[in-house]
Each structure stands twice: as C-alpha cells, then as structure tokens.
Design a protein around this motif. Structure first.
Motif, PDB file in Angstrom:
ATOM      1  N   PRO A  71       0.822  -1.217   0.000  1.00  0.00           N
ATOM      2  CA  PRO A  71       0.000   0.000   0.000  1.00  0.00           C
ATOM      3  C   PRO A  71       0.850   1.258   0.000  1.00  0.00           C
ATOM      4  CG  PRO A  71      -0.693  -1.533   1.729  1.00  0.00           C
ATOM      5  CD  PRO A  71       0.627  -2.019   1.220  1.00  0.00           C
ATOM      6  N   GLY A  72       0.213   2.351  -0.396  1.00  0.00           N
ATOM      7  CA  GLY A  72       0.859   3.659  -0.341  1.00  0.00           C
ATOM      8  C   GLY A  72      -0.087   4.680   0.243  1.00  0.00           C
ATOM      9  N   MET A  73       0.440   5.833   0.627  1.00  0.00           N
ATOM     10  CA  MET A  73      -0.406   6.919   1.112  1.00  0.00           C
ATOM     11  C   MET A  73      -1.213   7.474  -0.051  1.00  0.00           C
ATOM     12  SD  MET A  73       2.197   8.972   3.644  1.00  0.00           S
ATOM     13  CE  MET A  73       0.949  10.220   3.976  1.00  0.00           C
ATOM     14  N   THR A  74      -2.524   7.426   0.073  1.00  0.00           N
ATOM     15  CA  THR A  74      -3.356   7.875  -1.038  1.00  0.00           C
ATOM     16  C   THR A  74      -3.348   9.402  -1.150  1.00  0.00           C
ATOM     17  OG1 THR A  74      -5.541   7.732  -2.061  1.00  0.00           O
ATOM     18  CG2 THR A  74      -5.476   7.895   0.340  1.00  0.00           C
ATOM     19  N   SER A  75      -3.389   9.893  -2.359  1.00  0.00           N
ATOM     20  CA  SER A  75      -3.205  11.323  -2.601  1.00  0.00           C
ATOM     21  C   SER A  75      -4.327  12.170  -2.018  1.00  0.00           C
ATOM     22  CB  SER A  75      -3.079  11.580  -4.110  1.00  0.00           C
ATOM     23  OG  SER A  75      -4.215  11.087  -4.800  1.00  0.00           O
ATOM     24  N   GLY A  76      -5.546  11.640  -1.962  1.00  0.00           N
ATOM     25  CA  GLY A  76      -6.659  12.426  -1.452  1.00  0.00           C
ATOM     26  C   GLY A  76      -6.494  12.813   0.000  1.00  0.00           C
ATOM     27  N   LEU A  77      -6.202  11.846   0.849  1.00  0.00           N
ATOM     28  CA  LEU A  77      -6.030  12.135   2.271  1.00  0.00           C
ATOM     29  C   LEU A  77      -4.735  12.904   2.519  1.00  0.00           C
ATOM     30  CD1 LEU A  77      -7.314   8.811   3.860  1.00  0.00           C
ATOM     31  CD2 LEU A  77      -8.575  10.883   3.242  1.00  0.00           C
ATOM     32  N   SER A  78      -3.721  12.638   1.707  1.00  0.00           N
ATOM     33  CA  SER A  78      -2.462  13.372   1.863  1.00  0.00           C
ATOM     34  C   SER A  78      -2.632  14.840   1.493  1.00  0.00           C
ATOM     35  CB  SER A  78      -1.378  12.735   0.987  1.00  0.00           C
ATOM     36  OG  SER A  78      -1.149  11.392   1.353  1.00  0.00           O
ATOM     37  N   ALA A  79      -3.432  15.110   0.455  1.00  0.00           N
ATOM     38  CA  ALA A  79      -3.697  16.501   0.080  1.00  0.00           C
ATOM     39  C   ALA A  79      -4.407  17.233   1.202  1.00  0.00           C
ATOM     40  CB  ALA A  79      -4.521  16.549  -1.205  1.00  0.00           C
ATOM     41  N   CYS A  80      -5.352  16.560   1.848  1.00  0.00           N
ATOM     42  CA  CYS A  80      -6.020  17.157   3.012  1.00  0.00           C
ATOM     43  C   CYS A  80      -4.997  17.491   4.095  1.00  0.00           C
ATOM     44  CB  CYS A  80      -7.063  16.195   3.574  1.00  0.00           C
ATOM     45  SG  CYS A  80      -8.547  16.005   2.575  1.00  0.00           S
ATOM     46  N   ALA A  81      -4.147  16.533   4.423  1.00  0.00           N
ATOM     47  CA  ALA A  81      -3.164  16.745   5.485  1.00  0.00           C
ATOM     48  C   ALA A  81      -2.204  17.876   5.145  1.00  0.00           C
ATOM     49  CB  ALA A  81      -2.393  15.449   5.740  1.00  0.00           C
ATOM     50  N   SER A  82      -1.858  18.002   3.868  1.00  0.00           N
ATOM     51  CA  SER A  82      -0.922  19.049   3.470  1.00  0.00           C
ATOM     52  C   SER A  82      -1.484  20.442   3.710  1.00  0.00           C
ATOM     53  CB  SER A  82      -0.549  18.896   1.989  1.00  0.00           C
ATOM     54  OG  SER A  82      -1.625  19.281   1.150  1.00  0.00           O
ATOM     55  N   MET A  83      -2.816  20.541   3.769  1.00  0.00           N
ATOM     56  CA  MET A  83      -3.486  21.818   4.048  1.00  0.00           C
ATOM     57  C   MET A  83      -3.980  21.894   5.489  1.00  0.00           C
ATOM     58  SD  MET A  83      -3.339  23.742   1.379  1.00  0.00           S
ATOM     59  CE  MET A  83      -4.651  24.924   1.659  1.00  0.00           C
ATOM     60  N   GLU A  84      -3.565  20.912   6.307  1.00  0.00           N
ATOM     61  CA  GLU A  84      -3.988  20.814   7.704  1.00  0.00           C
ATOM     62  C   GLU A  84      -5.506  20.705   7.829  1.00  0.00           C
ATOM     63  OE1 GLU A  84      -2.025  23.475  10.395  1.00  0.00           O
ATOM     64  OE2 GLU A  84      -0.145  23.423   9.257  1.00  0.00           O
ATOM     65  N   VAL A  85      -6.087  19.970   6.906  1.00  0.00           N
ATOM     66  CA  VAL A  85      -7.523  19.678   6.937  1.00  0.00           C
ATOM     67  C   VAL A  85      -7.701  18.219   7.335  1.00  0.00           C
ATOM     68  CG1 VAL A  85      -9.614  19.429   5.545  1.00  0.00           C
ATOM     69  CG2 VAL A  85      -8.142  21.412   5.223  1.00  0.00           C
TER      70      VAL A  85
END
Length: 261
Positions: free
Chosen positions: A116-130
């Motif tokens: 598995p890898g870190m999925t881009s959707g949740l990572s994009a949220c985290a990158s914006m502190e969401v």
C-alpha cells in the motif's frame, strides 16, 4: 518462470518522495523491471538504479498506455523470470487500477504482493492541515472519482445525505458538473470547498472557496490536474496563506459572479 519471479504492486505515495514506505523502497531495490506511472515522482527511481524503467503512464484526457496492455506486460515479464515492480502514484487500490492488475496476475498464477501507499486524497487534506474526519464536523469521509466509466451521473443525493467529507479524485475536468450536481441534490452552495493541485509536492497550489464559487475560482487561478477536490465543513480548518485568506473574505463576491455567469 523461475522461483524468484514476482510482481509487486506498489504505492508510491502522493508525490513527496519522502512519503513512500520502507517496504516499497525494499521492493524497488530488488526490482529488475519497474513499470512506472506518470504521476510518480522521478526522484523515487533513485531507489532502483539497477532496474529497467518502463513508462506506462495513464492520465485522463492524455495519451495513455491501455490497461489490458499493462496487464499482459506484467504477466509476460514475470513468466520470463523477472522481479517486477508496478509503481503507482498514491495507493494501488484507491483509483489506481491495482485491483485489475491483481486479478490478471491471479488468473495467470503469477506470484504477487500488494504494498500500500499513502493515497493522494487524504495526503492533500493533510498538506493543508484539513482533517478528513473530525468529530465536531462529521462522522466519516467518502473517497470518490469525479466521473464514472460509463458516463453515468454520480449518486449526488446519496453523497449529500452521507454528511461525510467528500474527497474527489480525477474531477477537475468535471468540476462545474460536480458543483451543480451536489447543489441540485441539496448541498448548501456555501459548503466549504478546496482544490489542491500537486498535493505534498514543492509546487503544490490550493484554492479555498464555497462549493458554488469553486469552478470559477479554480478557473481564475488556473488550477489543473493532478488535483484533489475536497468538499465539507472540515475545510474551514485549513491553515491558509494570506492570499487564500483574501479569497475567503471575497466568497460572497465569487458567489455572485458565479450566479451571474
């Protein structure tokens, strides 16, 4: 096929080359052939200098390698005795067609392993502190694609009634339809919405707006794929730059412009 032959379906993570798992790096280090997606950060190929690199990009609206050809290539390489890594952006099982490749390997009796890898959707949220979930705002998150294979509309009403954060992949070409569909199904036009382009990468850009105004704003800012669309109250928690704060202050103006368009 030799006993060493094997295929690894590997998630490369969301874009930042540090956001890949140790297990994925170990697979790359023993790979003889790597079939790599367009969205994979090229820096990750430093982990497999000994491997033959085969680009097999798949991008919406662009010339792509057919999936059935990739499936056959994975099987053929393994049957030749190769250790193969199929390196896919994000997670191979989240809109990455890893399931299709797994079934092709299974049907051909090819040994394989899913990493598995870190999925881009949740990572994009985290990158914006969401936070995708927060008990003060919602009870879940829904990962969806911005379009269907057969062109049928998404289940707008079910998505609205889920009261979850919506994390939408591959939706930029359909952003106006997504906005209209959700609003027509009962979602507030003022629901917070965020678009994150190139999430976690050095060239990440983001826009925060209302659901109604987002198609206009994303167009004005020139935001393009690859990008993630996030819809939900949790977007209010984003840590924004001064420019994005200015955008938020102008939400009513954006909305009025969108209504007039």
């Amino acid at each position: 096929m030799t006993s060493a032959a094997k295929v690894y379906l590997v998630g490369a993570g969301p874009g930042d080359p540090d956001l890949i798992t140790l297990k994925a790096i170990k697979a790359l280090q023993q790979a003889e052939v790597v079939l790599v997606d367009d969205l994979v950060n090229p820096a990750l190929l430093a982990h497999c200098p000994q491997a033959r690199i085969v680009p097999v990009g798949k991008r919406g609206g662009c010339k792509s390698t057919p999936q059935h050809f990739i499936n056959r290539m994975l099987v053929a390489l393994a049957e030749q005795g190769q250790v193969v890594v199929r390196l896919k952006g994000g997670d191979p099982f989240v809109f990455g067609r890893g399931g299709e490749e797994m079934l092709a390997l299974r049907a051909a009796n090819i040994p394989y392993e899913i990493i598995p890898g870190m999925t881009s959707g949740l990572s994009a949220c985290a990158s914006m502190e969401v936070p995708a979930t927060h008990r003060s705002y919602n009870h879940g998150v829904t990962l969806i694609t911005g379009h269907t294979q057969d062109g049928e509309p998404l289940p707008w009403r079910a998505l609205v009634e889920s009261h979850t954060t919506l994390v939408i992949y591959m939706g930029m070409q359909h952003l106006p339809d997504i906005s209209r569909g959700l609003i027509a199904a009962g979602m507030s036009p003022d629901m917070p919405c965020m678009v994150v382009e190139n999430g976690t990468r050095d060239n990440q850009r983001a826009a925060i707006s209302s659901l109604q105004a987002m198609p206009y704003q994303a167009h004005q800012q020139g935001l393009k794929s690859p990008a993630i669309i996030v819809v939900g109250e949790v977007v209010k928690l984003a840590r924004t730059s001064q420019q994005e704060q200015d955008w938020q202050q102008n939400l009513q103006r954006w909305a009025s412009l969108a209504d007039a368009a």
